[in-house]
Enzyme design. Structure first.
Site, PDB file in Angstrom:
ATOM      1  N   GLU A   1       0.832  -1.215   0.000  1.00 21.49           N
ATOM      2  CA  GLU A   1       0.000   0.000   0.000  1.00 21.49           C
ATOM      3  C   GLU A   1       0.865   1.263   0.000  1.00 21.49           C
ATOM      4  O   GLU A   1       0.751   2.096   0.899  1.00 21.49           O
ATOM      5  CB  GLU A   1      -0.911   0.004   1.236  1.00 21.49           C
ATOM      6  CG  GLU A   1      -1.827  -1.201   1.362  1.00 21.49           C
ATOM      7  CD  GLU A   1      -2.605  -1.229   2.681  1.00 21.49           C
ATOM      8  OE1 GLU A   1      -2.346  -0.361   3.552  1.00 21.49           O
ATOM      9  OE2 GLU A   1      -3.461  -2.105   2.849  1.00 21.49           O
TER      10      GLU A   1
ATOM     11  N   TYR B   1       0.642  13.849   0.575  1.00 15.74           N
ATOM     12  CA  TYR B   1       0.194  14.521   1.798  1.00 15.74           C
ATOM     13  C   TYR B   1       0.365  16.038   1.687  1.00 15.74           C
ATOM     14  O   TYR B   1       0.634  16.720   2.671  1.00 15.74           O
ATOM     15  CB  TYR B   1       0.905  13.956   3.032  1.00 15.74           C
ATOM     16  CG  TYR B   1       0.794  12.450   3.109  1.00 15.74           C
ATOM     17  CD1 TYR B   1      -0.420  11.856   3.394  1.00 15.74           C
ATOM     18  CD2 TYR B   1       1.884  11.621   2.851  1.00 15.74           C
ATOM     19  CE1 TYR B   1      -0.544  10.476   3.432  1.00 15.74           C
ATOM     20  CE2 TYR B   1       1.773  10.243   2.883  1.00 15.74           C
ATOM     21  CZ  TYR B   1       0.548   9.679   3.186  1.00 15.74           C
ATOM     22  OH  TYR B   1       0.423   8.310   3.220  1.00 15.74           O
TER      23      TYR B   1
ATOM     24  N   CYS C   1      -3.110  33.482   9.928  1.00 15.17           N
ATOM     25  CA  CYS C   1      -2.965  34.130  11.231  1.00 15.17           C
ATOM     26  C   CYS C   1      -2.669  33.101  12.317  1.00 15.17           C
ATOM     27  O   CYS C   1      -3.499  32.845  13.201  1.00 15.17           O
ATOM     28  CB  CYS C   1      -4.236  34.900  11.560  1.00 15.17           C
ATOM     29  SG  CYS C   1      -4.596  36.065  10.256  1.00 15.17           S
TER      30      CYS C   1
ATOM     31  N   ARG D   1       2.340  19.901   6.354  1.00 13.98           N
ATOM     32  CA  ARG D   1       3.364  19.048   6.962  1.00 13.98           C
ATOM     33  C   ARG D   1       4.379  19.810   7.828  1.00 13.98           C
ATOM     34  O   ARG D   1       4.707  19.359   8.925  1.00 13.98           O
ATOM     35  CB  ARG D   1       4.084  18.217   5.894  1.00 13.98           C
ATOM     36  CG  ARG D   1       3.124  17.320   5.072  1.00 13.98           C
ATOM     37  CD  ARG D   1       3.850  16.291   4.235  1.00 13.98           C
ATOM     38  NE  ARG D   1       4.380  15.224   5.049  1.00 13.98           N
ATOM     39  CZ  ARG D   1       5.629  15.109   5.421  1.00 13.98           C
ATOM     40  NH1 ARG D   1       6.519  15.993   5.010  1.00 13.98           N
ATOM     41  NH2 ARG D   1       6.021  14.130   6.196  1.00 13.98           N
TER      42      ARG D   1
ATOM     43  N   GLY E   1       2.228   4.950  -0.692  1.00 14.60           N
ATOM     44  CA  GLY E   1       1.696   6.259  -1.053  1.00 14.60           C
ATOM     45  C   GLY E   1       2.847   7.213  -1.335  1.00 14.60           C
ATOM     46  O   GLY E   1       3.184   7.524  -2.476  1.00 14.60           O
ATOM     47  N   ARG E   2       3.499   7.602  -0.254  1.00  7.23           N
ATOM     48  CA  ARG E   2       4.541   8.628  -0.327  1.00  7.23           C
ATOM     49  C   ARG E   2       5.645   8.289  -1.330  1.00  7.23           C
ATOM     50  O   ARG E   2       6.111   9.154  -2.075  1.00  7.23           O
ATOM     51  CB  ARG E   2       5.146   8.796   1.066  1.00  7.23           C
ATOM     52  CG  ARG E   2       6.100   9.945   1.206  1.00  7.23           C
ATOM     53  CD  ARG E   2       6.811   9.924   2.562  1.00  7.23           C
ATOM     54  NE  ARG E   2       6.002   9.506   3.666  1.00  7.23           N
ATOM     55  CZ  ARG E   2       5.418  10.341   4.551  1.00  7.23           C
ATOM     56  NH1 ARG E   2       5.592  11.634   4.438  1.00  7.23           N
ATOM     57  NH2 ARG E   2       4.698   9.855   5.538  1.00  7.23           N
TER      58      ARG E   2
HETATM   59  N1  LLP Z   1      -1.753   2.030   4.342  1.00  7.37           N
HETATM   60  C1  LLP Z   1      -2.282   2.491   5.491  1.00  7.37           C
HETATM   61  C2  LLP Z   1      -3.242   1.658   6.224  1.00  7.37           C
HETATM   62  C3  LLP Z   1      -1.910   3.760   5.960  1.00  7.37           C
HETATM   63  O1  LLP Z   1      -2.454   4.207   7.104  1.00  7.37           O
HETATM   64  C4  LLP Z   1      -1.002   4.548   5.225  1.00  7.37           C
HETATM   65  C5  LLP Z   1      -0.619   5.875   5.693  1.00  7.37           C
HETATM   66  C6  LLP Z   1      -0.484   4.039   4.019  1.00  7.37           C
HETATM   67  C7  LLP Z   1      -0.872   2.768   3.619  1.00  7.37           C
HETATM   68  C8  LLP Z   1       0.465   4.793   3.150  1.00  7.37           C
HETATM   69  O2  LLP Z   1       1.650   5.083   3.777  1.00  7.37           O
HETATM   70  P1  LLP Z   1       2.879   5.718   2.968  1.00  7.37           P
HETATM   71  O3  LLP Z   1       3.350   4.679   1.995  1.00  7.37           O
HETATM   72  O4  LLP Z   1       2.409   6.926   2.252  1.00  7.37           O
HETATM   73  O5  LLP Z   1       3.865   6.036   4.012  1.00  7.37           O
HETATM   74  N2  LLP Z   1       0.198  12.741   6.721  1.00  7.37           N
HETATM   75  C9  LLP Z   1       1.422  12.047   7.078  1.00  7.37           C
HETATM   76  C10 LLP Z   1       1.398  10.609   6.669  1.00  7.37           C
HETATM   77  C11 LLP Z   1       0.244   9.825   7.266  1.00  7.37           C
HETATM   78  C12 LLP Z   1       0.232   8.410   6.801  1.00  7.37           C
HETATM   79  C13 LLP Z   1      -0.969   7.710   7.263  1.00  7.37           C
HETATM   80  N3  LLP Z   1      -1.093   6.387   6.767  1.00  7.37           N
HETATM   81  C14 LLP Z   1       2.589  12.796   6.465  1.00  7.37           C
HETATM   82  O6  LLP Z   1       2.361  13.808   5.802  1.00  7.37           O
HETATM   83  O7  LLP Z   1       3.725  12.415   6.661  1.00  7.37           O
END
Ligand code: LLP
Length: 414
Positions: free
Chosen positions: A273, A371, A342, A312, A275-276
């Site tokens: 899964e 994000y 503000c 962030r 994302g980043r």
């Molecule tokens: N799967 C689940 C169940 C998750 O909760 C998350 C991220 C991902 C996959 C994806 O994770 P990644 O591969 O993107 O690390 N807003 C925060 C990040 C929050 C991530 C929450 N869950 C930031 O800007 O660093």
């Protein structure tokens, strides 16, 4: 490696000048690179080619419809956490059989929509959710394929706000409760346990926490097999980190090799899964300097992007590299780059050494593709930024800049 590079003192997004994009679409502006998204997805996905696997892009990192369509064309599935994300994934044409639904608090209407779409799997996070899902599946005369999201109690060694796999975190099911809940799942009508899931945190810069989690899940799996369950999917979540500044996260191929080695003789489909690692460095946020001022202690550059556009830095004290869009060759200064909101917490960078900025200069905030826009808001009644997707020498507006009418649309005539 990404496709936002400086050439002859100018920042380019692939074959397009970023300054031209700012002129045409205004600022603040999110700019994504097709070549970078493609490269990142393919590098990640191919790292697991030795295993049966499914790469489910985590929509929470970037859910623009056009970004999703691009990733879908490359073969991505979706990791969703809400009915809204399900809607986006389906509207992007993603195959429901490649969608997994995570989330600690799913609502009934969200479960019903996912059951109606016949998604691959629900990653269930509580006994209550399991019971509700069973009832809803029965009412709809269907079956919910599920995995339990296990909290493996592994320290991901990342920011506390984005650590999720520790016992003290709200996520998942404690390992010692897993067998009992799987037994309940096996016996409940409308529920078919098919997988085991975890997600231990985000922005991980080492492979070892993934392997620790995998060990624990595999130990659980053999107990589940003994119980007669047919566990076909192992979902290891997302979380692989990226370079914002000095971090040196493992390349996806390192994670791929380690997991392939551990799972080579198992009859399992691995679900990932990310994302980043796909979207983070595939986007920048372009902003214009509104004013510069100095106090006895500080230099400030006030820019037109703020914490409502990119949260962030304010929320996690996160570092994002900042550079000028056109090199100005002025002497360097230590400066706080702040937004117009503000709040003292509204900043994009603190004590950053940058070539002296002046009003009207353009800056690029890097690593903003994940994000960034998805966490944006209208705080201070600021319309959200526009989004542009570059592909070689072409740029396409993929989300209009919000207008004042958009700010009021849902409040009028009620
Ligand atoms: N799967 C689940 C169940 C998750 O909760 C998350 C991220 C991902 C996959 C994806 O994770 P990644 O591969 O993107 O690390 N807003 C925060 C990040 C929050 C991530 C929450 N869950 C930031 O800007 O660093």
């Amino acid at each position: 490696m990404h496709h936002f590079q400086e050439r002859n003192g100018e920042l380019w997004a692939e074959e397009v000048r970023v300054a031209d994009l700012a002129r045409e679409y205004g600022t603040p502006l999110y700019v994504y690179s097709t070549a970078t998204l493609t490269r990142h997805f393919q590098a990640f996905d191919s790292a697991f080619s030795q295993l049966p696997h499914l790469t489910c892009f985590s929509l929470k990192s970037n859910s623009n419809l056009h970004v999703l369509k691009l990733l879908k064309e490359l073969g991505a599935g979706a990791d969703i956490v809400s009915g809204g994300e399900l809607h986006r994934a389906l509207m992007a044409g993603m195959d429901p059989k490649q969608i997994v639904f995570s989330g600690v608090g799913k609502q009934e209407f969200e479960m019903q929509a996912a059951l109606a779409a016949d998604i691959l799997m629900f990653n269930v996070e509580s006994a209550q959710e399991l019971e509700t899902l069973s009832r809803l599946a029965g009412e709809m005369n269907t079956t919910a394929r599920i995995s339990l999201r296990i909290n493996p109690d592994v320290d991901p060694k990342t920011h506390p706000y984005i650590s999720t796999g520790l016992k003290k975190n709200k996520f998942g099911i404690q390992m010692s409760h897993a067998l009992e809940l799987y037994a309940r799942a096996r016996d409940l009508p409308g529920i078919e346990p098919v997988g085991i899931d975890c997600h231990i945190g985000s922005q991980l810069t080492q492979v070892s926490p993934f392997l620790d989690a995998l060990d624990r899940l595999m130990a659980l799996r053999s107990q589940l097999v003994d119980m007669g369950l047919n566990i076909k999917y192992l979902d290891i979540g997302g979380g692989l980190g990226i370079t914002y500044g000095e971090e040196e996260p493992p390349h996806p191929s390192e994670l791929g090799q380690a997991l392939s080695h551990a799972l080579q003789n198992e009859d399992l489909t691995l679900i990932l899964e990310p994302g980043r690692v796909i979207a983070g460095n595939a986007g920048i946020l372009v902003s214009r300097v509104l004013a510069c001022k100095s106090t006895d202690d500080k230099n400030f550059a006030v820019v037109d992007a703020a914490m409502n556009d990119l949260l962030r830095p304010s929320l996690y004290s996160a570092y994002h590299r900042i550079a000028e869009v056109r090199a100005n060759r002025r002497p360097e200064q230590t400066v706080d780059v702040v937004g117009p909101i503000c709040e003292t917490g509204d900043f994009l960078a603190k004590d950053r050494i940058l070539p002296g900025l002046q009003a009207d200069d353009l800056i690029a905030v890097f690593s903003a593709g994940a994000y960034g826009f998805t966490m944006s808001s209208q705080y201070n009644s600021r319309p959200r930024a526009a989004e542009v997707l570059v592909d070689k020498d072409r740029a396409r507006l993929i989300r209009h800049r919000e207008t004042f009418a958009d700010l009021l649309r849902l409040e009028e005539n009620v």
